[in-house]
Scaffold this motif. Structure first.
Motif, PDB file in Angstrom:
ATOM      1  N   GLN A 152      -7.129   3.520 -11.751  1.00  0.00           N
ATOM      2  CA  GLN A 152      -5.753   3.563 -11.256  1.00  0.00           C
ATOM      3  C   GLN A 152      -5.312   5.006 -10.999  1.00  0.00           C
ATOM      4  OE1 GLN A 152      -4.504   0.918 -10.252  1.00  0.00           O
ATOM      5  NE2 GLN A 152      -5.785  -0.564 -11.286  1.00  0.00           N
ATOM      6  N   ALA A 153      -6.237   5.812 -10.520  1.00  0.00           N
ATOM      7  CA  ALA A 153      -5.953   7.221 -10.238  1.00  0.00           C
ATOM      8  C   ALA A 153      -6.031   7.538  -8.756  1.00  0.00           C
ATOM      9  CB  ALA A 153      -6.924   8.123 -11.008  1.00  0.00           C
ATOM     10  N   LEU A 154      -6.855   6.798  -8.008  1.00  0.00           N
ATOM     11  CA  LEU A 154      -7.112   7.165  -6.615  1.00  0.00           C
ATOM     12  C   LEU A 154      -5.851   7.062  -5.758  1.00  0.00           C
ATOM     13  CD1 LEU A 154      -9.582   8.122  -5.046  1.00  0.00           C
ATOM     14  CD2 LEU A 154      -9.934   5.765  -4.286  1.00  0.00           C
ATOM     15  N   HIS A 155      -4.969   6.109  -6.053  1.00  0.00           N
ATOM     16  CA  HIS A 155      -3.756   5.974  -5.234  1.00  0.00           C
ATOM     17  C   HIS A 155      -2.748   7.092  -5.516  1.00  0.00           C
ATOM     18  CE1 HIS A 155      -2.757   3.404  -8.798  1.00  0.00           C
ATOM     19  NE2 HIS A 155      -1.594   4.002  -8.684  1.00  0.00           N
ATOM     20  N   PRO A 208      -7.707  10.848  -1.064  1.00  0.00           N
ATOM     21  CA  PRO A 208      -8.638   9.963  -1.768  1.00  0.00           C
ATOM     22  C   PRO A 208     -10.106  10.248  -1.458  1.00  0.00           C
ATOM     23  CG  PRO A 208      -6.786   8.714  -0.918  1.00  0.00           C
ATOM     24  CD  PRO A 208      -6.667  10.096  -0.343  1.00  0.00           C
ATOM     25  N   GLY A 209     -10.408  10.562  -0.192  1.00  0.00           N
ATOM     26  CA  GLY A 209     -11.784  10.875   0.156  1.00  0.00           C
ATOM     27  C   GLY A 209     -12.294  12.108  -0.569  1.00  0.00           C
ATOM     28  N   GLU A 214       4.401  -2.876  -1.417  1.00  0.00           N
ATOM     29  CA  GLU A 214       5.508  -2.498  -2.306  1.00  0.00           C
ATOM     30  C   GLU A 214       5.798  -1.003  -2.184  1.00  0.00           C
ATOM     31  OE1 GLU A 214       7.146  -4.892  -3.824  1.00  0.00           O
ATOM     32  OE2 GLU A 214       5.706  -6.283  -2.926  1.00  0.00           O
ATOM     33  N   SER A 215       6.645  -0.639  -1.226  1.00  0.00           N
ATOM     34  CA  SER A 215       6.905   0.775  -0.944  1.00  0.00           C
ATOM     35  C   SER A 215       7.665   1.477  -2.055  1.00  0.00           C
ATOM     36  CB  SER A 215       7.664   0.912   0.378  1.00  0.00           C
ATOM     37  OG  SER A 215       8.883   0.192   0.326  1.00  0.00           O
ATOM     38  N   TRP A 216       8.368   0.725  -2.924  1.00  0.00           N
ATOM     39  CA  TRP A 216       9.159   1.336  -3.989  1.00  0.00           C
ATOM     40  C   TRP A 216       8.296   2.091  -5.000  1.00  0.00           C
ATOM     41  CZ3 TRP A 216       7.767  -0.385  -8.784  1.00  0.00           C
ATOM     42  CH2 TRP A 216       7.115  -1.618  -8.849  1.00  0.00           C
ATOM     43  N   VAL A 217       7.001   1.789  -5.056  1.00  0.00           N
ATOM     44  CA  VAL A 217       6.153   2.457  -6.048  1.00  0.00           C
ATOM     45  C   VAL A 217       6.002   3.951  -5.751  1.00  0.00           C
ATOM     46  CG1 VAL A 217       4.855   0.361  -6.580  1.00  0.00           C
ATOM     47  CG2 VAL A 217       4.020   1.898  -4.791  1.00  0.00           C
ATOM     48  N   ASP A 259       3.334   7.033  -6.626  1.00  0.00           N
ATOM     49  CA  ASP A 259       2.131   6.678  -5.873  1.00  0.00           C
ATOM     50  C   ASP A 259       2.141   7.352  -4.504  1.00  0.00           C
ATOM     51  OD1 ASP A 259       1.931   5.070  -8.052  1.00  0.00           O
ATOM     52  OD2 ASP A 259       1.542   3.215  -6.954  1.00  0.00           O
ATOM     53  N   ARG A 260       0.983   7.824  -4.081  1.00  0.00           N
ATOM     54  CA  ARG A 260       0.868   8.398  -2.740  1.00  0.00           C
ATOM     55  C   ARG A 260       0.331   7.384  -1.735  1.00  0.00           C
ATOM     56  NH1 ARG A 260      -0.734  13.657  -5.413  1.00  0.00           N
ATOM     57  NH2 ARG A 260       0.822  15.176  -4.751  1.00  0.00           N
ATOM     58  N   TRP A 261      -0.373   6.368  -2.226  1.00  0.00           N
ATOM     59  CA  TRP A 261      -1.007   5.383  -1.347  1.00  0.00           C
ATOM     60  C   TRP A 261      -0.700   3.986  -1.873  1.00  0.00           C
ATOM     61  CZ3 TRP A 261      -3.266   7.702   2.794  1.00  0.00           C
ATOM     62  CH2 TRP A 261      -3.572   9.058   2.651  1.00  0.00           C
ATOM     63  N   ASN A 262      -0.476   3.052  -0.944  1.00  0.00           N
ATOM     64  CA  ASN A 262      -0.204   1.670  -1.314  1.00  0.00           C
ATOM     65  C   ASN A 262      -1.512   0.894  -1.477  1.00  0.00           C
ATOM     66  OD1 ASN A 262       2.440   2.445  -0.986  1.00  0.00           O
ATOM     67  ND2 ASN A 262       3.035   0.626   0.150  1.00  0.00           N
TER      68      ASN A 262
END
Length: 331
Positions: free
Chosen positions: A235-238, A243-244, A270-273, A279-282
């Motif tokens: 749960q770190a990549l987002h 990410p690449g 869920e854009s609110w995250v 979060d940077r990525w959904n």
């Protein structure tokens, strides 16, 4: 008789006025909307609403006094649910039901966020219930002591070789400690000095001495090449800026034949995250995650579903660094 009718109407108006004044608060309306759908405890409501527990308790107390919410005890917890009774509140509920039903189809970000967090709370509740052997509708007496997913995962850890593992984006360190129970050493990396210090304190309390702590970004790791056997991003990549680049860094720090393991969110809406959780990525589509792992130079790439639970399903992805046979570092 006329005076009695006047007194009744006056009392009724005052009562309804007080109820509408009580409901002139967004947090209380959100509470009622949730409690119409599910019985929830204070801790669950705090998680969903993002309001301090004291605030949730205060709002619930006011709604209970107004007889809009009822409380019941179950399994050592107090659960609350919406319960329209007789009198003025019944008339208020007629209005509330119509208004809240209309809100179900609203594209309001707050409402969508509440719904998403409610779904996650119910999923976690179900997991805890299932882990203890309680099927839906069964009583707590069906409990099977000692049965839990945590114990099962620790048992599986004993079957793994003693490897050097990097926990990239380690956060509060709870997963780091699980890794430390079977790994020869764990290298934990997080961008936040404050979070790392909290994780260190937790490790000291648990007596875990085989953990190294490093502050840094996961897309620019402060680690040497080929220094670990497994690089884990849970749960770190987002949260990564790129990410690449983060996966490229993970591949860089594992030995030839070493593995990169990713647990992350599947693509969601869920854009609110982004605002509330940073979060940077959904999340990522399955093919997208597979491509990213391949572009990082990894082979034998596998991506599969780790959890199908809308709106936050989880993907598990893994790949092997080319150039050697998987084994244990000599560090």
């Amino acid at each position: 008789m006329t005076n009695e009718i006047y007194t009744y109407r006056y009392t009724y108006v005052i009562q309804v006025t007080g109820l509408f004044k009580l409901l002139g608060d967004d947090a209380r309306l959100r509470l009622l909307r949730l409690l119409r759908r599910e019985r929830l405890n204070v801790s669950e409501l705090t998680t969903i609403l993002g309001i301090a527990q004291s605030g949730v308790s205060r709002h619930l107390g006011l709604l209970r006094e107004a007889r809009l919410v009822a409380e019941e005890r179950a399994g050592g917890y107090s659960y609350y649910h919406a319960e329209p009774l007789d009198g003025a509140e019944r008339s208020v509920w007629a209005f509330l039901n119509e208004t809240l039903d209309a809100a179900q189809d609203d594209d309001d970000e707050v409402i969508r966020g509440d719904d998403a967090r409610l779904a996650e709370v119910l999923r976690q509740r179900s997991e805890r219930r299932d882990a203890h052997g309680i099927a839906p509708g069964e009583a707590a007496r069906q409990l099977v002591p000692g049965r839990s997913w945590a114990a099962w995962s620790r048992a599986l850890g004993l079957l793994l070789p003693s490897l050097r593992v990097a926990d990239l984006g380690c956060g509060d360190g709870h997963l780091t400690l699980e890794l430390a129970a079977w790994a020869s050493a764990v290298v934990a990396v997080d961008r936040s000095a404050e979070v790392l210090e909290a994780a260190r304190r937790l490790a000291r309390r648990r007596g875990a001495a085989n953990i190294e702590w490093h502050q840094g970004e996961i897309d620019a790791l402060p680690l040497e090449d080929a220094s670990v056997d497994v690089a884990l991003l849970s749960q770190a990549l987002h949260h990564a800026r790129e990410p690449g680049a983060a996966l490229g860094e993970a591949a860089r720090v594992v030995v030839p034949g070493g593995r990169v393991l990713v647990l992350d969110l599947a693509r969601h809406d869920e854009s609110w995250v982004r605002e509330q959780l940073g979060d940077r990525w959904n999340g990522f589509a399955r093919e997208e995650l597979a491509d990213l792992l391949g572009e990082a130079g990894l082979t034998e790439v596998t991506v599969r579903s780790g959890l199908d639970a809308a709106p936050f399903a989880v993907l598990i992805g893994a790949g092997v660094k080319a150039g050697g046979k998987a084994g244990v570092t000599d560090r």
